[in-house]
Design an enzyme around this catalytic site. Structure first.
Site, PDB file in Angstrom:
ATOM      1  N   ARG A 598       0.848  -1.179   0.000  1.00 58.10           N
ATOM      2  CA  ARG A 598       0.000   0.000   0.000  1.00 58.10           C
ATOM      3  C   ARG A 598       0.891   1.239   0.000  1.00 58.10           C
ATOM      4  NH1 ARG A 598      -3.484   1.092   5.261  1.00 58.10           N
ATOM      5  NH2 ARG A 598      -5.085   2.483   4.436  1.00 58.10           N
ATOM      6  N   PRO A 602       1.621   9.133  -2.282  1.00 54.71           N
ATOM      7  CA  PRO A 602       2.251   8.989  -3.602  1.00 54.71           C
ATOM      8  C   PRO A 602       3.377   9.987  -3.843  1.00 54.71           C
ATOM      9  CG  PRO A 602      -0.139   9.010  -3.800  1.00 54.71           C
ATOM     10  CD  PRO A 602       0.172   9.311  -2.359  1.00 54.71           C
ATOM     11  N   GLY A 673      11.754   2.610   0.909  1.00 55.95           N
ATOM     12  CA  GLY A 673      12.998   3.337   1.139  1.00 55.95           C
ATOM     13  C   GLY A 673      14.181   2.833   0.341  1.00 55.95           C
ATOM     14  N   GLU A 674      14.245   1.530   0.105  1.00 53.49           N
ATOM     15  CA  GLU A 674      15.463   0.977  -0.470  1.00 53.49           C
ATOM     16  C   GLU A 674      15.298   0.368  -1.853  1.00 53.49           C
ATOM     17  OE1 GLU A 674      18.055  -0.494   3.185  1.00 53.49           O
ATOM     18  OE2 GLU A 674      15.939  -0.347   3.648  1.00 53.49           O
TER      19      GLU A 674
HETATM   20 MO1  MOS Z   1      18.905   1.599   5.751  1.00 52.58          MO
HETATM   21  S1  MOS Z   1      20.661   0.979   4.868  1.00 52.58           S
HETATM   22  O1  MOS Z   1      18.428   0.267   6.638  1.00 52.58           O
HETATM   23  O2  MOS Z   1      19.108   3.033   6.525  1.00 52.58           O
END
Ligand code: MOS
Length: 717
Positions: A598, A602, A673-674
């Protein structure tokens, strides 16, 4: 006394859901007007300034430190070093399950295990005086020979079982390779890379009535409290860490040398002490991504089905602390094979300890494996997307666990449609635009979707608004805004009635901003507290002037979640133009389509994904920390010498997502985030092959490497 109904209970007409709608950052105006204060700029009366002095040798022992000379300099208050600094507790297991990195438990002994090792903190009335004195400090070393030579095939490489096993394996690899119609056997390397977040590490520490107050730039107040309390033998309740605004972290902002040194100095001097790292110091004190040397062997039937998969990765760590860059982890969840073997090994060198950096493991690991699959697709005469679709596993290849949801194929379908992949001529080196050779490439992405225990505090205020308190960290991700949307929906009110306060350890323990788990973990705690608060309000309770407050703790709920393979997925696409007379590579277009659960906001989610993809371009083409073997130090330890992609390096770039639903997850968020960096460098490298016909297995794809590859391919030219 005010009554609960109707303003402060769930709204009579429930507002349209805030989650899923674009919302600008709630603290945006504060940030762009400079009203938002970062850790290094909060004013304090009586503030003293500490400056770290770092070693100028890569290995040895401190013989003496000439403190008298700098103590006589203007404004200098103290010089802390191994001979006079407070003793620390260093034998404990911290929040991340390891003992502290001795790089951070500063000034406890006279040994120097790497260049740039913290040897002293000089404290003065002004930062200028502290810097002048620190740079004048004469340290005499007994120098010893050092070894920083990282390369594959080191006989002293070892497997370390840490957060994941070093080795996994099933099936007879050699037999399956021998029986394969197509085989790839290649080594890929990635260089030492640095986080390069905009805001340097910064802290101010002071004692206030028996309590240690720390104003800091970090990825988790709970984490920093835990470490500092252990090191200084304090009750966690005697330490308060605040990190209201954080200008980037990427894995580097936990507890590091500067916070520990600042607490020592504040303790010794009984004054507030601020320590800020310089950009140059960050290259040795802030952690980094280890270089990797990865060998991948793949064997497939003529139809592309994998019979054999081997992914072995070597990374480095320091001689004082173990850290593994788990690059083979990518292969453990992405592709199955009859014989499936992976290994993460490390070699201990006279270098600073590396650390988590955006998509640790997956970023370099996906470069190797997703390039190897591209090579295999060519050998099988298959489209690289088709090859991946034919190898979609039913269950986790190593774990055997079911996937909670795995929408990689849908990402590829949607990405291929929008990128215009259909009808791609598979032959390399056949498209031109003037002096530019053009090519396209693709790669898969995945990143784990986890959650960590968190607590949240929600208050229904007497004026009809709601206050959320949670020790979350917004490291530039937009977490504060995401939690505002989540809380609004969970409470059934509009966002303007919700105030989210974060970055304060006094709000109770919470997950760090790390592992792409922050928003999911915090949202879980906020949802849980909101559900209870709504129940209390539905009973028609009067709201007293101090409000009605409930607390949640998700420890049990998170622990009870069924064990499954839980991941985000993505399909990365890149179009590059390569000039073989200059060696220049331009990424003309990039598209990433993700299945990441989810999507809460956006606007900020896209920002995270595009940011990761930009970093993938940067990793593919630019970033490389180069060390001098003779000294063990860096060449150009700054953002001029270490090139990070900037606006001019990024042309048309877009990230989007498809519907992705995890049926048994109460929150439904997977984290963004990654994953944006995962597979991104491989997509660029695969596009460079498609443009030129040359495989680049060593990052970054520098102009000299492009030129050399072109010369080797066409020696007559
Ligand atoms: Mo991230 S590399 O878990 O801040």
């Amino acid at each position: 006394m005010t009554t609960a109904a109707p303003r402060s209970t769930a709204a009579a007409t429930p507002p349209a859901g805030a989650v899923g709608t674009a919302h600008t950052r709630v603290e945006g105006v504060e940030k762009v007007t400079g009203a938002a204060r970062y850790a290094g700029e909060i004013p304090f009366a009586g503030l003293a300034h500490g400056w770290l002095a770092v070693s100028t040798v890569a290995r040895g022992r401190i013989r003496s430190i000439d403190t008298d000379a700098v103590l006589a300099m203007p404004g200098v208050l103290a010089v802390l070093h191994h001979g006079n600094a407070p003793r620390l507790e260093t034998d404990y297991i911290g929040m991340l399950g390891t003992r502290p990195d001795p790089t951070c438990t500063v000034f406890q002994h006279d040994r120097v295990p790497s260049m740039g090792w913290p040897v002293a903190l000089v404290v003065a009335e002004t930062p200028e005086q502290a810097r002048e004195a620190a740079e004048s400090l004469v340290v005499d070393y007994e120098q010893q020979p050092h070894d920083i030579d990282f390369h594959s095939g080191r006989p002293d490489a070892v497997g370390l079982d840490g957060h994941m096993p070093a080795v996994t394996g099933k099936g007879d690899l050699e037999a399956e390779l021998a029986a394969s119609a197509a085989v790839v056997d290649a080594e890929y390397t990635t260089p030492e890379e640095h986080h390069s977040m905009m805001e340097p590490h910064a802290v101010t520490a002071l004692w206030d009535g028996g309590r240690l107050e720390v104003f800091d730039s970090n990825q988790g107040a709970t984490w920093v409290v835990g470490e500092l309390a252990k090191m200084f033998s304090l009750e966690p309740s005697a330490v308060r860490v605040r990190s209201e605004h954080v200008g980037g972290g990427f894995g580097s902002k936990g507890v590091r040398a500067h916070q520990v040194a600042a607490v020592m100095a504040a303790t010794v001097l009984r004054r507030p002490v601020r320590v800020v790292m310089t950009r140059r110091q960050m290259f040795s004190l802030a952690g980094y991504r280890s270089p990797t040397a990865q060998r991948v062997r793949l064997g497939a039937d003529a139809d592309g089905r994998l019979r054999a998969l081997e992914h072995r990765s070597l990374s480095l760590t320091s001689t004082v602390h173990d850290f593994v860059e788990p690059s083979a982890g990518h292969s453990r969840v992405m592709y199955d094979a009859d014989a499936h073997h992976t290994a993460n090994q490390v070699v201990r060198l006279d270098l600073p300890t590396p650390t988590f950096m955006r998509a640790p493991g997956e970023a370099p690991g996906s470069f190797a494996m997703e390039c190897a699959l591209d090579e295999l697709a060519v050998k099988c005469g298959l489209d690289p997307i088709e090859l991946r679709l034919r190898n979609e596993p039913e269950r986790g290849p190593v774990s055997g666990l079911p996937f909670s949801s795995r929408n990689l194929a849908a990402c590829f379908r949607e990405g291929a449609r929008r990128f215009g992949w259909a009808g791609r001529d598979p032959r390399p080196g056949v498209r031109r635009d003037g002096r530019w050779l053009l090519g396209t490439g693709t790669a898969a992405a995945s990143f784990g979707a986890g959650a960590g225990p968190s607590t949240a505090v929600l208050t229904a205020e007497a004026d009809g608004t709601f206050t959320v308190r949670i020790a979350a960290a917004d490291i530039g991700t937009g977490a504060r805004t995401a939690l505002t949307l989540i809380a609004a929906d969970a409470l059934g009110v509009t966002t303007d009635r919700v105030r989210v306060r974060i970055g304060d350890s006094d709000f109770g323990p919470a997950m760090i901003a790390g592992g792409s788990m922050g928003t999911r973990s915090w949202a879980w705690a906020v949802n849980t507290a909101a559900a209870e608060l709504r129940e209390r309000l539905a009973l028609g309770a009067d709201i007293p002037p101090e409000g009605i407050t409930v607390r949640s703790d998700t420890t049990a709920a998170v622990g009870a979640l069924a064990r499954k393979e839980r991941h985000s997925y993505g399909a990365q696409f890149a179009e590059v133009a390569v000039d073989l007379t200059t060696g220049e590579v331009r990424v003309r277009r990039m598209l990433g389509i993700f299945a990441a659960g989810r999507i809460v906001n956006p606007l900020t989610a896209r920002n995270q994904l595009v940011g990761g993809m930009v970093w993938g371009i940067s990793m593919a083409l630019h970033e490389e920390a180069v060390r001098d073997r003779a000294t063990g130090g860096h060449y150009g330890a700054d953002l001029a010498g270490y090139h990070v992609a900037t606006n001019a390096d990024v042309q048309d770039i877009e990230a989007d997502w498809i519907e992705d639903h995890d049926p048994d997850d109460p929150v439904g968020i997977k984290g963004v985030g990654e994953i944006g960096i995962v597979g991104a460098a491989a997509a660029v490298a695969n596009a460079v092959w498609h443009a030129t016909g040359a495989r680049h297995r060593d990052l970054p794809i520098r102009p000299d490497r492009v030129l050399r590859a072109a010369a080797e391919k066409a020696p007559h030219a």
